[in-house]
Design a protein around this motif. Structure first.
Motif, mmCIF file in Angstrom:
data_model
loop_
_atom_site.group_PDB
_atom_site.id
_atom_site.type_symbol
_atom_site.label_atom_id
_atom_site.label_comp_id
_atom_site.label_asym_id
_atom_site.label_seq_id
_atom_site.Cartn_x
_atom_site.Cartn_y
_atom_site.Cartn_z
ATOM 1 N N ALA A 273 47.304 48.636 36.395
ATOM 2 C CA ALA A 273 48.085 48.263 37.485
ATOM 3 C C ALA A 273 47.908 47.371 38.193
ATOM 4 O O ALA A 273 48.602 46.703 39.037
ATOM 5 N N GLN A 274 46.561 46.847 38.035
ATOM 6 C CA GLN A 274 46.189 45.709 38.957
ATOM 7 C C GLN A 274 46.173 44.411 38.080
ATOM 8 O O GLN A 274 46.079 43.304 38.880
ATOM 9 N N HIS A 275 46.876 44.386 37.112
ATOM 10 C CA HIS A 275 47.036 43.042 36.241
ATOM 11 C C HIS A 275 48.043 42.239 37.041
ATOM 12 O O HIS A 275 47.512 40.855 37.124
ATOM 13 N N GLY A 276 48.749 42.483 37.727
ATOM 14 C CA GLY A 276 49.625 41.566 38.647
ATOM 15 C C GLY A 276 48.828 40.984 39.923
ATOM 16 O O GLY A 276 49.185 39.812 39.999
ATOM 17 N N ILE A 277 48.038 41.764 40.114
ATOM 18 C CA ILE A 277 47.156 41.306 41.311
ATOM 19 C C ILE A 277 46.177 40.031 40.698
ATOM 20 O O ILE A 277 46.282 39.017 41.344
ATOM 21 N N TYR A 278 45.660 40.278 39.612
ATOM 22 C CA TYR A 278 44.846 39.235 39.075
ATOM 23 C C TYR A 278 45.726 38.106 38.663
ATOM 24 O O TYR A 278 45.334 36.941 38.924
ATOM 25 N N LEU A 279 46.687 38.299 37.892
ATOM 26 C CA LEU A 279 47.757 37.003 37.444
ATOM 27 C C LEU A 279 48.044 36.315 38.783
ATOM 28 O O LEU A 279 47.986 35.168 38.740
ATOM 29 N N ASP A 280 48.469 36.939 39.691
ATOM 30 C CA ASP A 280 48.791 36.094 41.021
ATOM 31 C C ASP A 280 47.843 35.416 41.670
ATOM 32 O O ASP A 280 48.189 34.263 42.061
ATOM 33 N N ALA A 281 46.695 36.012 41.851
ATOM 34 C CA ALA A 281 45.563 35.302 42.137
ATOM 35 C C ALA A 281 45.044 34.190 41.515
ATOM 36 O O ALA A 281 44.835 33.072 42.164
ATOM 37 N N THR A 282 45.332 34.155 40.124
ATOM 38 C CA THR A 282 45.103 32.783 39.498
ATOM 39 C C THR A 282 46.048 31.824 39.686
ATOM 40 O O THR A 282 45.849 30.564 39.837
ATOM 41 N N ARG A 283 47.190 32.354 39.861
ATOM 42 C CA ARG A 283 48.424 31.229 40.499
ATOM 43 C C ARG A 283 48.315 30.745 41.645
ATOM 44 O O ARG A 283 48.276 29.485 42.074
ATOM 45 N N THR A 284 47.858 31.615 42.937
ATOM 46 C CA THR A 284 47.687 31.242 44.221
ATOM 47 C C THR A 284 46.370 30.317 44.331
ATOM 48 O O THR A 284 46.476 29.287 45.031
ATOM 49 N N PHE A 285 45.471 30.495 43.406
ATOM 50 C CA PHE A 285 44.226 29.937 43.157
ATOM 51 C C PHE A 285 44.443 28.225 42.488
ATOM 52 O O PHE A 285 43.533 27.208 42.715
ATOM 53 N N GLN A 286 45.763 28.243 42.028
ATOM 54 C CA GLN A 286 46.336 27.096 41.449
ATOM 55 C C GLN A 286 45.536 26.539 40.320
ATOM 56 O O GLN A 286 45.413 25.192 40.085
ATOM 57 N N LEU A 287 44.991 27.505 39.581
ATOM 58 C CA LEU A 287 44.625 26.980 38.092
ATOM 59 C C LEU A 287 45.948 26.690 37.428
ATOM 60 O O LEU A 287 46.962 27.592 37.451
ATOM 61 N N ALA A 288 46.023 25.751 36.696
ATOM 62 C CA ALA A 288 47.238 25.424 35.768
ATOM 63 C C ALA A 288 47.643 26.435 35.064
ATOM 64 O O ALA A 288 47.098 27.086 34.129
ATOM 65 N N THR A 289 49.008 26.645 34.975
ATOM 66 C CA THR A 289 49.694 27.615 34.094
ATOM 67 C C THR A 289 49.880 26.940 32.625
ATOM 68 O O THR A 289 50.019 27.805 32.012
ATOM 69 N N SER A 290 49.951 25.812 32.613
ATOM 70 C CA SER A 290 49.960 24.876 31.514
ATOM 71 C C SER A 290 49.614 23.392 31.671
ATOM 72 O O SER A 290 49.655 23.056 32.741
ATOM 73 N N ARG A 291 49.285 22.983 30.582
ATOM 74 C CA ARG A 291 48.724 21.427 30.659
ATOM 75 C C ARG A 291 48.858 20.813 29.501
ATOM 76 O O ARG A 291 49.181 21.295 28.333
#
Length: 291
Positions: A273-291
């Protein structure tokens, strides 16, 4: 001397050709598109909830390019999610050599996730001062632009928080307009109708996600002189929101929620159930979703 000179010229030409083919880093010249494809595939896997496949793609990428800081950071974060401590330690050790600042920031992301998971939904307002903003997260409006019941619940919790801390500025955040009205504008109108001074309510009407709520509100808080925040949202959303705000750079000193589903959200979430927390954290950290 002539023979030596020719030998030297031949060596230089050979070395230059090798550098051109392999790239200055010693990686094949076509590695960038190849590693980018692996990175993109890994990010798609994480988005789809397949953490094992994503980490496998990253292992291939890192084998091809050991200096890819974004891949090392992602590998550390998702190894933490998988409770793979050896992989986590290895990724952070490599990242510390490649990019010490990103290694420290990645550690901060992991700390934010831990703090968010430990957060308890709380319907009681915190007592805070003028340096702490009250940030209310939006919730989709009805097609006619009116408020959904759960958004009214969030606003009621925010109103109580605002009454308890009368010197704190309020930020309402949310875009996604319906019938020409954004979430934030509708939220501001509700709070003003309940007696809050219009000048106290700051409108952030661009955000279309929790990640953007955190990033855009963090900037607004700084602009109005606040250095921390009480985050107000629903119980089933508070942990993800807290993680995003901490990663965005906001010190979260309170997590006020509506009452809906409060009891069911009190226990810490299971790892899946924490998956969304981790996923959002990487997005907020602004790691590229694609490149």
């Amino acid at each position: 001397m002539v023979k030596i000179s020719r030998h030297w010229k031949l060596w230089v030409a050979t070395a230059f050709a090798a550098a051109t083919i392999t790239g200055l880093s010693g990686t094949p010249a076509n590695a960038a598109p190849e590693t980018d494809a692996l990175y993109n595939s890994a990010q798609r896997a994480f988005t789809d909830g397949d953490e094992s496949a994503g980490r496998a793609e990253l292992r291939q990428l890192i084998a091809a390019d050991p200096n890819d800081a974004q891949a090392l950071s992602l590998q550390a974060i998702w190894s933490h999610y998988a409770d793979d401590l050896p992989a986590l330690a290895d990724s952070l050790a490599r990242l510390t050599v490649v990019d010490p600042a990103m290694a420290q920031a990645t550690n901060n992301v992991l700390g934010a996730i831990g703090a968010a998971v430990a957060t308890l939904p709380n319907p009681l307002p915190a007592i805070v001062g003028p340096q702490t903003g009250i940030v209310v997260l939006g919730y989709g409006l009805l097609p006619d632009g009116s408020l959904r019941p759960e958004l009214v619940n969030r606003l009621a919790a925010a109103w109580l928080q605002a009454v308890a801390s009368p010197l704190s500025p309020v930020v309402v955040t949310g875009g996604n307009p319906q019938n020409g009205v954004s979430e934030a504008e509708a939220m501001r109108a509700w709070l003003v109708a309940k007696g809050l001074p219009a000048s106290r309510v700051n409108v952030e009407s661009r955000a279309g996600s929790t990640v953007q709520n955190a990033l855009f509100s963090t900037k607004m808080l700084r602009d109005i002189g606040a250095n921390s925040a009480v985050v107000v949202t629903s119980p089933n959303h508070i942990r993800r929101a807290v993680a995003d705000f901490i990663v965005a750079g906001t010190r979260v000193v309170g997590a006020t929620t509506s009452l809906d589903q409060l009891v069911s959200q009190l226990p810490p979430p299971a790892k899946q159930a924490q998956h969304g927390i981790y996923l959002d954290a990487t997005r907020t950290f602004q790691l590229a979703t694609s490149r």
